[in-house]
Write a protein that holds these residues in place. Structure first.
Motif, PDB file in Angstrom:
ATOM      1  N   SER A   1      50.268  29.580  25.743  1.00 31.55           N
ATOM      2  CA  SER A   1      49.943  30.831  25.046  1.00 31.55           C
ATOM      3  C   SER A   1      49.886  32.042  25.972  1.00 31.55           C
ATOM      4  O   SER A   1      50.132  33.169  25.541  1.00 31.55           O
ATOM      5  CB  SER A   1      48.599  30.698  24.318  1.00 31.55           C
ATOM      6  OG  SER A   1      47.541  30.499  25.245  1.00 31.55           O
ATOM      7  N   ILE A   2      49.552  31.827  27.248  1.00 27.46           N
ATOM      8  CA  ILE A   2      49.416  32.936  28.197  1.00 27.46           C
ATOM      9  C   ILE A   2      50.782  33.329  28.747  1.00 27.46           C
ATOM     10  O   ILE A   2      51.513  32.503  29.294  1.00 27.46           O
ATOM     11  CB  ILE A   2      48.488  32.560  29.373  1.00 27.46           C
ATOM     12  CG1 ILE A   2      47.123  32.103  28.852  1.00 27.46           C
ATOM     13  CG2 ILE A   2      48.326  33.748  30.322  1.00 27.46           C
ATOM     14  CD1 ILE A   2      46.398  33.132  28.043  1.00 27.46           C
ATOM     15  N   LEU A   3      51.117  34.613  28.613  1.00 30.14           N
ATOM     16  CA  LEU A   3      52.379  35.137  29.137  1.00 30.14           C
ATOM     17  C   LEU A   3      52.159  36.062  30.326  1.00 30.14           C
ATOM     18  O   LEU A   3      53.045  36.211  31.171  1.00 30.14           O
ATOM     19  CB  LEU A   3      53.137  35.891  28.043  1.00 30.14           C
ATOM     20  CG  LEU A   3      53.424  35.128  26.744  1.00 30.14           C
ATOM     21  CD1 LEU A   3      54.200  36.007  25.779  1.00 30.14           C
ATOM     22  CD2 LEU A   3      54.178  33.834  27.030  1.00 30.14           C
ATOM     23  N   MET A   4      50.976  36.694  30.390  1.00 27.51           N
ATOM     24  CA  MET A   4      50.654  37.622  31.474  1.00 27.51           C
ATOM     25  C   MET A   4      49.323  37.231  32.093  1.00 27.51           C
ATOM     26  O   MET A   4      48.320  37.098  31.387  1.00 27.51           O
ATOM     27  CB  MET A   4      50.590  39.058  30.933  1.00 27.51           C
ATOM     28  CG  MET A   4      51.892  39.531  30.301  1.00 27.51           C
ATOM     29  SD  MET A   4      51.733  41.171  29.539  1.00 27.51           S
ATOM     30  CE  MET A   4      51.405  42.154  31.002  1.00 27.51           C
ATOM     31  N   LEU A   5      49.319  37.055  33.416  1.00 29.29           N
ATOM     32  CA  LEU A   5      48.120  36.599  34.130  1.00 29.29           C
ATOM     33  C   LEU A   5      47.729  37.620  35.193  1.00 29.29           C
ATOM     34  O   LEU A   5      48.503  37.905  36.105  1.00 29.29           O
ATOM     35  CB  LEU A   5      48.396  35.240  34.785  1.00 29.29           C
ATOM     36  CG  LEU A   5      47.274  34.635  35.628  1.00 29.29           C
ATOM     37  CD1 LEU A   5      46.055  34.342  34.761  1.00 29.29           C
ATOM     38  CD2 LEU A   5      47.763  33.366  36.320  1.00 29.29           C
ATOM     39  N   ASP A   6      46.529  38.178  35.081  1.00 30.14           N
ATOM     40  CA  ASP A   6      46.031  39.173  36.034  1.00 30.14           C
ATOM     41  C   ASP A   6      44.780  38.639  36.710  1.00 30.14           C
ATOM     42  O   ASP A   6      43.717  38.548  36.099  1.00 30.14           O
ATOM     43  CB  ASP A   6      45.725  40.488  35.305  1.00 30.14           C
ATOM     44  CG  ASP A   6      45.302  41.599  36.267  1.00 30.14           C
ATOM     45  OD1 ASP A   6      45.103  41.319  37.466  1.00 30.14           O
ATOM     46  OD2 ASP A   6      45.169  42.758  35.813  1.00 30.14           O
ATOM     47  N   LEU A   7      44.933  38.301  37.990  1.00 28.68           N
ATOM     48  CA  LEU A   7      43.801  37.785  38.783  1.00 28.68           C
ATOM     49  C   LEU A   7      43.551  38.674  39.989  1.00 28.68           C
ATOM     50  O   LEU A   7      43.074  38.207  41.037  1.00 28.68           O
ATOM     51  CB  LEU A   7      44.093  36.351  39.246  1.00 28.68           C
ATOM     52  CG  LEU A   7      44.309  35.297  38.162  1.00 28.68           C
ATOM     53  CD1 LEU A   7      44.620  33.944  38.793  1.00 28.68           C
ATOM     54  CD2 LEU A   7      43.086  35.184  37.260  1.00 28.68           C
ATOM     55  N   SER A   8      43.836  39.950  39.874  1.00 29.37           N
ATOM     56  CA  SER A   8      43.685  40.846  41.014  1.00 29.37           C
ATOM     57  C   SER A   8      42.230  40.965  41.456  1.00 29.37           C
ATOM     58  O   SER A   8      41.311  40.891  40.647  1.00 29.37           O
ATOM     59  CB  SER A   8      44.243  42.235  40.676  1.00 29.37           C
ATOM     60  OG  SER A   8      43.635  42.764  39.511  1.00 29.37           O
ATOM     61  N   ASP A   9      42.047  41.122  42.767  1.00 34.42           N
ATOM     62  CA  ASP A   9      40.734  41.298  43.385  1.00 34.42           C
ATOM     63  C   ASP A   9      39.779  40.160  43.049  1.00 34.42           C
ATOM     64  O   ASP A   9      38.743  40.345  42.425  1.00 34.42           O
ATOM     65  CB  ASP A   9      40.126  42.642  42.963  1.00 34.42           C
ATOM     66  CG  ASP A   9      38.850  42.957  43.749  1.00 34.42           C
ATOM     67  OD1 ASP A   9      38.703  42.424  44.858  1.00 34.42           O
ATOM     68  OD2 ASP A   9      38.025  43.728  43.234  1.00 34.42           O
ATOM     69  N   ASN A  10      40.130  38.964  43.484  1.00 36.43           N
ATOM     70  CA  ASN A  10      39.282  37.791  43.253  1.00 36.43           C
ATOM     71  C   ASN A  10      39.043  36.964  44.507  1.00 36.43           C
ATOM     72  O   ASN A  10      38.518  35.860  44.422  1.00 36.43           O
ATOM     73  CB  ASN A  10      39.889  36.897  42.167  1.00 36.43           C
ATOM     74  CG  ASN A  10      39.420  37.276  40.771  1.00 36.43           C
ATOM     75  OD1 ASN A  10      38.270  37.065  40.412  1.00 36.43           O
ATOM     76  ND2 ASN A  10      40.312  37.856  39.998  1.00 36.43           N
ATOM     77  N   TRP A  11      39.442  37.497  45.684  1.00 39.47           N
ATOM     78  CA  TRP A  11      39.205  36.814  46.946  1.00 39.47           C
ATOM     79  C   TRP A  11      39.747  35.385  46.899  1.00 39.47           C
ATOM     80  O   TRP A  11      39.102  34.420  47.335  1.00 39.47           O
ATOM     81  CB  TRP A  11      37.704  36.791  47.263  1.00 39.47           C
ATOM     82  CG  TRP A  11      37.393  36.773  48.727  1.00 39.47           C
ATOM     83  CD1 TRP A  11      37.328  35.685  49.529  1.00 39.47           C
ATOM     84  CD2 TRP A  11      37.097  37.901  49.565  1.00 39.47           C
ATOM     85  NE1 TRP A  11      37.015  36.052  50.826  1.00 39.47           N
ATOM     86  CE2 TRP A  11      36.864  37.414  50.875  1.00 39.47           C
ATOM     87  CE3 TRP A  11      37.017  39.267  49.345  1.00 39.47           C
ATOM     88  CZ2 TRP A  11      36.548  38.237  51.948  1.00 39.47           C
ATOM     89  CZ3 TRP A  11      36.702  40.085  50.419  1.00 39.47           C
ATOM     90  CH2 TRP A  11      36.476  39.580  51.697  1.00 39.47           C
ATOM     91  N   LEU A  12      40.957  35.225  46.373  1.00 36.05           N
ATOM     92  CA  LEU A  12      41.529  33.886  46.229  1.00 36.05           C
ATOM     93  C   LEU A  12      41.927  33.274  47.561  1.00 36.05           C
ATOM     94  O   LEU A  12      41.884  32.051  47.719  1.00 36.05           O
ATOM     95  CB  LEU A  12      42.770  33.939  45.322  1.00 36.05           C
ATOM     96  CG  LEU A  12      42.558  34.446  43.887  1.00 36.05           C
ATOM     97  CD1 LEU A  12      43.830  34.259  43.086  1.00 36.05           C
ATOM     98  CD2 LEU A  12      41.394  33.720  43.220  1.00 36.05           C
ATOM     99  N   GLN A  13      42.363  34.121  48.509  1.00 34.14           N
ATOM    100  CA  GLN A  13      42.816  33.671  49.822  1.00 34.14           C
ATOM    101  C   GLN A  13      44.008  32.714  49.681  1.00 34.14           C
ATOM    102  O   GLN A  13      44.496  32.441  48.587  1.00 34.14           O
ATOM    103  CB  GLN A  13      41.669  33.030  50.596  1.00 34.14           C
ATOM    104  CG  GLN A  13      40.478  33.980  50.793  1.00 34.14           C
ATOM    105  CD  GLN A  13      39.334  33.328  51.531  1.00 34.14           C
ATOM    106  OE1 GLN A  13      38.786  32.341  51.074  1.00 34.14           O
ATOM    107  NE2 GLN A  13      38.963  33.883  52.676  1.00 34.14           N
TER     108      GLN A  13
END
Length: 369
Positions: A79-91
């Motif tokens: 169902s997800i087409l656009m994923l925004d994970l900006s600024d999450n310290w993912l490293q």
């Protein structure tokens, strides 16, 4: 609001174990199970989201473990087409988890991982993913501390991947070596339409290599290299690229230490180029002579496609004012901005407003009359 914890602890996001066991959608159930497996608390932003194709979890402090949990739950999501994970310290560790997910998920087409300290490890993981993924068309990777070493991995992806159309690598730490590496990849790429690589550390040698790559590319339509250090040698290479390239439509070279000499090199390219529609040269020490050179190039090119031209904020002398009048006669629909003032010459203001610098202002005494 806090979400899944960072790399170390379990975090706190307002949910209880009882709530985690409560019923919900299949996607929510997968996510809760993944969070339990990774030892993190579910992100309330995801649990409370309404159904739709966009998943935005910006500024949530997910960290590497939170990214792993999310990646596990999205592995089979359709169902997800656009994923925004900006600024999450993912490293790098978190980036690797997201990259592995994107190798399996063939539905997500737009990804934003800006400002996540991905580093070379993250660049390596995403490069490997892009060698397999054929779905992603937009990828935002700005502000991730990518350096010349990371550029090697990204160049491999640029060379092999033909599906990504929009790539943002701005606000990183690329230097001249990266310019040489990426320049070669840009020349060989057959998919990119928009590349943002502003706010890096490209100077003469690296800038020239990037420009050379642009000259050979026949797909790229938008290029933003603003806030680098191209200087006159980089501008000379851009001028040559503009002579050879008749595909590029938008070019932003603002704040690149381009003086009169460099401006005249770009003008030489403009004299022959037919495709460029928008050119931003603001915040360069071009002086009136450089500005006049650019305008004279347009005068000499009856087939120019220029619609919007931004020149530096400089005092306007008689020669420049007269040239602006002459250019207006030749191209009445041109939006010309200089001297800190503007006047719209197009019927549609909306298109003009898409070009962000400088903004249109009311005072037009130094604009085209």
């Amino acid at each position: 609001m806090a979400a899944v914890s960072g790399g170390g602890g379990s975090g706190a996001d307002g949910g209880s174990s009882g709530e985690e066991d409560a019923g919900g959608s299949a996607a929510e159930s997968r996510y809760r199970a993944a969070c339990r497996a990774c030892g993190v608390t579910p992100a309330s932003g995801l649990l409370r989201r309404t159904a739709g194709p966009v998943l935005s979890l910006r500024h949530r402090g997910l960290g590497p473990r939170g990214a792993k949990a999310l990646a596990l739950s999205l592995m089979v999501d359709t169902s997800i087409l656009m994923l925004d994970l900006s600024d999450n310290w993912l490293q790098g560790e978190g980036a690797a988890a997201i990259a592995e997910m994107l190798k399996e998920n063939c539905y997500i087409s737009a990804v934003d991982l800006s400002d996540n300290k991905l580093g070379s490890e993250g660049a390596k993981a995403f490069s490997a993913m892009l060698l397999e993924n054929t779905t992603i068309v937009s990828l935002q990777l700005s502000g991730n501390e990518f350096d010349d070493h990371a550029a090697k991995y990204l160049a491999d992806a640029l060379t092999a991947n033909s599906k990504v159309e929009i790539l943002d690598l701005s606000y990183n730490m690329f230097g001249d070596k990266a310019g040489e590496i990426l320049g070669t990849a840009i020349a060989e790429n057959i998919g990119l339409k928009e590349l943002k690589i502003s706010w890096n550390h490209f100077h003469s040698q690296g800038a020239a290599a990037l420009a050379k790559g642009l000259g050979a590319n026949i797909y790229l339509k938008v290029l933003d290299v603003s806030y680098n250090g191209f200087g006159n040698s980089g501008a000379a290479a851009l001028g040559e690229a503009l002579k050879a390239n008749n595909v590029l439509e938008e070019l932003n070279v603002s704040n690149n230490r381009i003086s009169v000499e460099g401006a005249l090199h770009i003008a030489a390219g403009l004299k022959e180029n037919k495709s460029l529609k928008r050119l931003n040269m603001t915040r360069n020490p071009m002086q009136s002579e450089g500005c006049c050179g650019v305008l004279k190039a347009l005068q000499a090119n009856s087939g120019t496609g220029i619609e919007i031209l931004d020149l530096p904020d400089i005092p306007v002398n008689k020669e420049l004012a007269e040239l602006c009048d002459a250019v207006k006669i030749l191209f009445p629909n041109l939006l010309l901005r200089y001297g800190g003032n503007t006047k719209l010459q197009r019927k549609s203001q909306l298109k003009a407003e898409l070009w962000t610098q400088p903004k249109v202002v009311g005072n037009s005494q130094n604009a085209v009359a």
